[in-house]
Motif scaffolding. Sequence first.
Motif, PDB file in Angstrom:
ATOM      1  N   ALA A 146       0.827  -1.213   0.000  1.00 34.87           N
ATOM      2  CA  ALA A 146       0.000   0.000   0.000  1.00 34.87           C
ATOM      3  C   ALA A 146       0.860   1.261   0.000  1.00 34.87           C
ATOM      4  O   ALA A 146       1.909   1.326   0.645  1.00 34.87           O
ATOM      5  CB  ALA A 146      -0.917  -0.002   1.214  1.00 34.87           C
ATOM      6  N   THR A 147       0.375   2.283  -0.702  1.00 34.58           N
ATOM      7  CA  THR A 147       1.030   3.586  -0.693  1.00 34.58           C
ATOM      8  C   THR A 147       0.162   4.643  -0.008  1.00 34.58           C
ATOM      9  O   THR A 147       0.693   5.662   0.436  1.00 34.58           O
ATOM     10  CB  THR A 147       1.335   4.051  -2.128  1.00 34.58           C
ATOM     11  N   ALA A 148      -1.139   4.423   0.082  1.00 32.91           N
ATOM     12  CA  ALA A 148      -2.052   5.384   0.715  1.00 32.91           C
ATOM     13  C   ALA A 148      -2.175   5.077   2.206  1.00 32.91           C
ATOM     14  O   ALA A 148      -2.101   3.915   2.630  1.00 32.91           O
ATOM     15  CB  ALA A 148      -3.417   5.332   0.053  1.00 32.91           C
ATOM     16  N   ALA A 149      -2.388   6.127   2.989  1.00 37.57           N
ATOM     17  CA  ALA A 149      -2.365   5.980   4.444  1.00 37.57           C
ATOM     18  C   ALA A 149      -3.466   5.057   4.958  1.00 37.57           C
ATOM     19  O   ALA A 149      -3.210   4.171   5.783  1.00 37.57           O
ATOM     20  CB  ALA A 149      -2.500   7.355   5.100  1.00 37.57           C
ATOM     21  N   GLY A 150      -4.698   5.258   4.505  1.00 38.46           N
ATOM     22  CA  GLY A 150      -5.794   4.443   5.003  1.00 38.46           C
ATOM     23  C   GLY A 150      -5.619   2.976   4.650  1.00 38.46           C
ATOM     24  O   GLY A 150      -5.861   2.093   5.475  1.00 38.46           O
ATOM     25  N   THR A 151      -5.196   2.713   3.420  1.00 40.10           N
ATOM     26  CA  THR A 151      -5.000   1.336   2.971  1.00 40.10           C
ATOM     27  C   THR A 151      -3.928   0.649   3.808  1.00 40.10           C
ATOM     28  O   THR A 151      -4.072  -0.508   4.208  1.00 40.10           O
ATOM     29  CB  THR A 151      -4.602   1.317   1.487  1.00 40.10           C
ATOM     30  N   ARG A 152      -2.842   1.359   4.063  1.00 47.08           N
ATOM     31  CA  ARG A 152      -1.763   0.786   4.877  1.00 47.08           C
ATOM     32  C   ARG A 152      -2.214   0.607   6.326  1.00 47.08           C
ATOM     33  O   ARG A 152      -1.858  -0.377   6.979  1.00 47.08           O
ATOM     34  CB  ARG A 152      -0.522   1.685   4.816  1.00 47.08           C
ATOM     35  N   THR A 153      -3.007   1.551   6.828  1.00 49.25           N
ATOM     36  CA  THR A 153      -3.494   1.444   8.208  1.00 49.25           C
ATOM     37  C   THR A 153      -4.373   0.218   8.385  1.00 49.25           C
ATOM     38  O   THR A 153      -4.246  -0.511   9.374  1.00 49.25           O
ATOM     39  CB  THR A 153      -4.297   2.707   8.582  1.00 49.25           C
ATOM     40  N   VAL A 154      -5.289  -0.012   7.442  1.00 51.06           N
ATOM     41  CA  VAL A 154      -6.163  -1.183   7.517  1.00 51.06           C
ATOM     42  C   VAL A 154      -5.345  -2.461   7.630  1.00 51.06           C
ATOM     43  O   VAL A 154      -5.593  -3.326   8.479  1.00 51.06           O
ATOM     44  CB  VAL A 154      -7.083  -1.247   6.284  1.00 51.06           C
ATOM     45  N   ALA A 155      -4.346  -2.582   6.770  1.00 50.21           N
ATOM     46  CA  ALA A 155      -3.532  -3.797   6.765  1.00 50.21           C
ATOM     47  C   ALA A 155      -2.693  -3.918   8.034  1.00 50.21           C
ATOM     48  O   ALA A 155      -2.550  -5.013   8.596  1.00 50.21           O
ATOM     49  CB  ALA A 155      -2.632  -3.805   5.532  1.00 50.21           C
ATOM     50  N   THR A 156      -2.153  -2.800   8.498  1.00 48.80           N
ATOM     51  CA  THR A 156      -1.271  -2.828   9.671  1.00 48.80           C
ATOM     52  C   THR A 156      -2.034  -3.207  10.930  1.00 48.80           C
ATOM     53  O   THR A 156      -1.565  -4.033  11.731  1.00 48.80           O
ATOM     54  CB  THR A 156      -0.584  -1.468   9.844  1.00 48.80           C
ATOM     55  N   GLN A 157      -3.218  -2.605  11.137  1.00 46.40           N
ATOM     56  CA  GLN A 157      -3.987  -2.962  12.325  1.00 46.40           C
ATOM     57  C   GLN A 157      -4.468  -4.409  12.257  1.00 46.40           C
ATOM     58  O   GLN A 157      -4.538  -5.090  13.278  1.00 46.40           O
ATOM     59  CB  GLN A 157      -5.161  -2.007  12.537  1.00 46.40           C
ATOM     60  N   GLN A 158      -4.783  -4.878  11.043  1.00 49.65           N
ATOM     61  CA  GLN A 158      -5.234  -6.265  10.910  1.00 49.65           C
ATOM     62  C   GLN A 158      -4.112  -7.239  11.254  1.00 49.65           C
ATOM     63  O   GLN A 158      -4.332  -8.266  11.892  1.00 49.65           O
ATOM     64  CB  GLN A 158      -5.728  -6.515   9.485  1.00 49.65           C
ATOM     65  N   ARG A 159      -2.893  -6.877  10.862  1.00 49.73           N
ATOM     66  CA  ARG A 159      -1.742  -7.682  11.268  1.00 49.73           C
ATOM     67  C   ARG A 159      -1.621  -7.683  12.794  1.00 49.73           C
ATOM     68  O   ARG A 159      -1.325  -8.715  13.407  1.00 49.73           O
ATOM     69  CB  ARG A 159      -0.463  -7.139  10.636  1.00 49.73           C
ATOM     70  N   GLY A 160      -1.862  -6.526  13.420  1.00 49.85           N
ATOM     71  CA  GLY A 160      -1.822  -6.448  14.880  1.00 49.85           C
ATOM     72  C   GLY A 160      -2.841  -7.370  15.524  1.00 49.85           C
ATOM     73  O   GLY A 160      -2.542  -8.037  16.527  1.00 49.85           O
ATOM     74  N   ARG A 161      -4.040  -7.421  14.953  1.00 49.75           N
ATOM     75  CA  ARG A 161      -5.065  -8.326  15.509  1.00 49.75           C
ATOM     76  C   ARG A 161      -4.640  -9.781  15.367  1.00 49.75           C
ATOM     77  O   ARG A 161      -4.857 -10.598  16.266  1.00 49.75           O
ATOM     78  CB  ARG A 161      -6.406  -8.081  14.820  1.00 49.75           C
ATOM     79  N   ALA A 162      -4.031 -10.116  14.223  1.00 53.80           N
ATOM     80  CA  ALA A 162      -3.556 -11.486  14.032  1.00 53.80           C
ATOM     81  C   ALA A 162      -2.480 -11.832  15.057  1.00 53.80           C
ATOM     82  O   ALA A 162      -2.488 -12.923  15.655  1.00 53.80           O
ATOM     83  CB  ALA A 162      -3.022 -11.656  12.610  1.00 53.80           C
ATOM     84  N   LEU A 163      -1.562 -10.909  15.289  1.00 45.78           N
ATOM     85  CA  LEU A 163      -0.494 -11.155  16.264  1.00 45.78           C
ATOM     86  C   LEU A 163      -1.063 -11.305  17.671  1.00 45.78           C
ATOM     87  O   LEU A 163      -0.581 -12.137  18.460  1.00 45.78           O
ATOM     88  CB  LEU A 163       0.520 -10.017  16.213  1.00 45.78           C
ATOM     89  N   ALA A 164      -2.088 -10.513  17.988  1.00 46.28           N
ATOM     90  CA  ALA A 164      -2.722 -10.650  19.303  1.00 46.28           C
ATOM     91  C   ALA A 164      -3.348 -12.031  19.453  1.00 46.28           C
ATOM     92  O   ALA A 164      -3.229 -12.679  20.505  1.00 46.28           O
ATOM     93  CB  ALA A 164      -3.780  -9.569  19.492  1.00 46.28           C
ATOM     94  N   LEU A 165      -4.011 -12.499  18.396  1.00 49.26           N
ATOM     95  CA  LEU A 165      -4.636 -13.831  18.443  1.00 49.26           C
ATOM     96  C   LEU A 165      -3.584 -14.939  18.537  1.00 49.26           C
ATOM     97  O   LEU A 165      -3.858 -16.014  19.071  1.00 49.26           O
ATOM     98  CB  LEU A 165      -5.506 -14.029  17.204  1.00 49.26           C
ATOM     99  N   LEU A 166      -2.395 -14.656  18.024  1.00 54.82           N
ATOM    100  CA  LEU A 166      -1.298 -15.624  18.111  1.00 54.82           C
ATOM    101  C   LEU A 166      -0.542 -15.515  19.431  1.00 54.82           C
ATOM    102  O   LEU A 166       0.411 -16.261  19.670  1.00 54.82           O
ATOM    103  CB  LEU A 166      -0.326 -15.417  16.944  1.00 54.82           C
ATOM    104  N   GLY A 167      -0.951 -14.569  20.286  1.00 53.92           N
ATOM    105  CA  GLY A 167      -0.330 -14.422  21.598  1.00 53.92           C
ATOM    106  C   GLY A 167       0.907 -13.555  21.620  1.00 53.92           C
ATOM    107  O   GLY A 167       1.622 -13.522  22.633  1.00 53.92           O
ATOM    108  N   GLU A 168       1.158 -12.822  20.525  1.00 53.26           N
ATOM    109  CA  GLU A 168       2.349 -11.961  20.440  1.00 53.26           C
ATOM    110  C   GLU A 168       1.986 -10.563  20.956  1.00 53.26           C
ATOM    111  O   GLU A 168       1.766  -9.628  20.183  1.00 53.26           O
ATOM    112  CB  GLU A 168       2.844 -11.909  18.999  1.00 53.26           C
ATOM    113  N   ARG A 169       1.940 -10.408  22.257  1.00 53.92           N
ATOM    114  CA  ARG A 169       1.403  -9.199  22.868  1.00 53.92           C
ATOM    115  C   ARG A 169       2.134  -7.925  22.440  1.00 53.92           C
ATOM    116  O   ARG A 169       1.515  -6.969  21.969  1.00 53.92           O
ATOM    117  CB  ARG A 169       1.454  -9.335  24.399  1.00 53.92           C
ATOM    118  N   GLN A 170       3.441  -7.873  22.624  1.00 55.07           N
ATOM    119  CA  GLN A 170       4.190  -6.656  22.341  1.00 55.07           C
ATOM    120  C   GLN A 170       4.159  -6.305  20.856  1.00 55.07           C
ATOM    121  O   GLN A 170       4.016  -5.131  20.486  1.00 55.07           O
ATOM    122  CB  GLN A 170       5.629  -6.794  22.849  1.00 55.07           C
TER     123      GLN A 170
END
Length: 313
Positions: A146-170
């Motif tokens: 992604a080059t646009a801010a919103g598009t990159r934000t969507v993907a980045t937060q979704q990665r964060g949710r995946a990491l949380a579900l995998l137990g990667e807190r930090q």
Amino acid sequence: MEKGERRMPERGRATSKSTPVAVETLAATLAAQRRADDLVGSQAVLPAACDHLAHILRLLQEARGDYTRRLAAVASEASQFAGWLHTATGAHDQAGSLYDQALRLGVQAGDHNLAATALSMRGHLAWTSGDYTEMAELSQAAAEMATAAGTRTVATQQRGRALALLGERQDALRAIGEAEEVLAKGTGRDDPDGLYFYGTELLAMQLGLILAYLARSPAEYLAAAEAIAGGIAAFPPALRDSEWVAWYRVQAAAALGMAGEAEEALTGLRKAFGVLSSTGGTKTIADIARVHRSLARRWPRHPDVASFGEALR
């Protein structure tokens, strides 16, 4: 020119069916269908959205010249939207094919953000099936594309949710912090039209989801519920009472239940159920029933819990 001969379109020019006005009209129809999804729910909009997508794809096959890329971009967004509607109604196999098509069309249109959005939605689909590793990997790929801010934000937060579900807190908290920073610095001008709903409100709700996934104490669950509720409250009414926001209300209610707040949890479930009673949303109604069962196990003699169970039945 002999009678019966077809005049072929000149090279470098669009056919009459894919003029700039026609292409923008197709885009406007797609935008109206998105707003209809907010108001009446995915099941009601699905048939018209699929017909509209099929029409766009037929025009794209015939298109030549200057407007082909713009038409491919509209086709990519329409494919992504149809994929979302299929996901929301439980048709995950069809959704996957539509997201793959959206990715191909985004590449054809030369639009990195459309392609990244399709990858993000593939990551969302992985989340629905419980494949959190794939969710994280696809989301990271989308954020890098992604080059646009919103598009990159969507993907980045979704990665964060995946990491949380995998137990990667930090790493999960670091990802949501990065998403907040990207969104704060962006303008939104380059984002696909389909991200009209995305802003600080939804990011707050998604932070709440991460906090709920990571929560281990009543206070942490309460903080998660408050983050989700705060984001919902900041939305305009048309979005606040949409079918897809009702799902977030259910997640906040689940967190409130884990925090020991039975009455507040029931209030959230009732609100979500009220929205879904008019739009359908059988998947989210199933989530409501699941959260209610957890409340009933915790408070088996609570009269309001029992009466809401009757309403669900």
